[in-house]
Write an enzyme that holds these catalytic residues in place. Sequence first.
Site, PDB file in Angstrom:
ATOM      1  N   GLY A   9       0.822  -1.214   0.000  1.00  0.00           N
ATOM      2  CA  GLY A   9       0.000   0.000   0.000  1.00  0.00           C
ATOM      3  C   GLY A   9       0.846   1.250   0.000  1.00  0.00           C
ATOM      4  O   GLY A   9       0.482   2.282  -0.575  1.00  0.00           O
ATOM      5  N   ASN A  10       2.033   1.159   0.627  1.00  0.00           N
ATOM      6  CA  ASN A  10       2.915   2.316   0.678  1.00  0.00           C
ATOM      7  C   ASN A  10       3.646   2.551  -0.646  1.00  0.00           C
ATOM      8  O   ASN A  10       4.293   3.579  -0.821  1.00  0.00           O
ATOM      9  CB  ASN A  10       3.944   2.157   1.808  1.00  0.00           C
ATOM     10  N   LYS A 122      -2.501  -4.314  12.604  1.00  0.00           N
ATOM     11  CA  LYS A 122      -2.387  -3.830  11.231  1.00  0.00           C
ATOM     12  C   LYS A 122      -2.445  -2.308  11.193  1.00  0.00           C
ATOM     13  O   LYS A 122      -3.428  -1.693  11.608  1.00  0.00           O
ATOM     14  CB  LYS A 122      -3.511  -4.409  10.377  1.00  0.00           C
ATOM     15  N   LYS A 206      -2.257  -8.174   3.267  1.00  0.00           N
ATOM     16  CA  LYS A 206      -2.270  -8.449   1.836  1.00  0.00           C
ATOM     17  C   LYS A 206      -1.215  -9.476   1.423  1.00  0.00           C
ATOM     18  O   LYS A 206      -1.390 -10.174   0.423  1.00  0.00           O
ATOM     19  CB  LYS A 206      -2.126  -7.161   1.039  1.00  0.00           C
ATOM     20  N   LYS A 264       5.956 -10.379   4.745  1.00  0.00           N
ATOM     21  CA  LYS A 264       6.423 -10.739   3.402  1.00  0.00           C
ATOM     22  C   LYS A 264       7.281 -11.998   3.454  1.00  0.00           C
ATOM     23  O   LYS A 264       7.125 -12.909   2.631  1.00  0.00           O
ATOM     24  CB  LYS A 264       7.212  -9.582   2.788  1.00  0.00           C
TER      25      LYS A 264
END
Length: 327
Positions: A9-10, A122, A206, A264
Amino acid sequence: MRIVTALGGNALLRRGQALTAENQRANTAIAAEALAKIAMDHELIITHGNGPQVGLLALQGHAYKPDEAYPLDVLGAQTDGMIGYMIEQELGNRLPFKKPLATLLTMIEVDRDDPAFADPTKFVGPVYDKPEADRIAVEKGWQMRADGDKWRRVVPSPLPKRIFQLRPIKWLVEQGTVVICAGGGGIPTAYNAEGDLEGVEAVIDKDFASELLAREIDADLFIAATDTEGVFLDWGTPDQRVIKLASPEALEKHSFAAGSMGPKVAAACQFARKTGKTAAIGRLADLDAMVAGERGTLISANATGITFHDPTPDEGAAVEKEVRHGA
């Protein structure tokens, strides 16, 4: 190859950047340059984060009466449409007109008893200084946590269980469509006591949702695109090194930041272990090189231990300068 690429998102609204449509459009255009390079030669499925965007919409919603504010699942759906629209348009400007593009709102089931609901972690929305964060927490009843040297709102982030739009995603991919889906980790949903599906107040991570998607559509490669060149060991020290190749078992012996690289790495390791295929973590700008196996950090069940990229002289000097100045 069939490739799932997860955009942070960043990457679309960068940390500390004004949360404007103009900034998001400019960042989306940069992302589209990298994505377009692989979209013609491979089956491409794009997922993305939405932390900054959903947090912004939540702030806007609190300009109204409390009972008029929309819940996080609805805000998540709104961000999926907004971000998907921008990605489609910017990609369409760089790909042949005949190349089909589609954004699919994606509902994902979570467990109502997931422990994440009792421990929100989150990050969503903009960053604040501590006094402002404290004021907003009292005013809006939100939970805040430190994010580096700033503070941000945190919400529950349950694990994804099932992707409801899996079949239409597969149908579109098989017809050569670039599919944008599972935005923001998907729209969080769960069954109620009556057996009806409904939204829940959460934001799914995500990376975990993208990894589940990659496995269930039989992707050949799962990429977590971020703003660093790969996974580092000894980050922030003169000894920091970028991992070139690692096995899941070797990588999981090390700790990584829960709010950034940790999910990740965990998602990439899970994909590699469960599929026997390769996952990659690295810069969005290096996307085509990661597909070729030349850049980023590759995680493979067939790897042994950890190997590292050789630093260039300029990179070594930059690290030394960073450490000396306490960056």
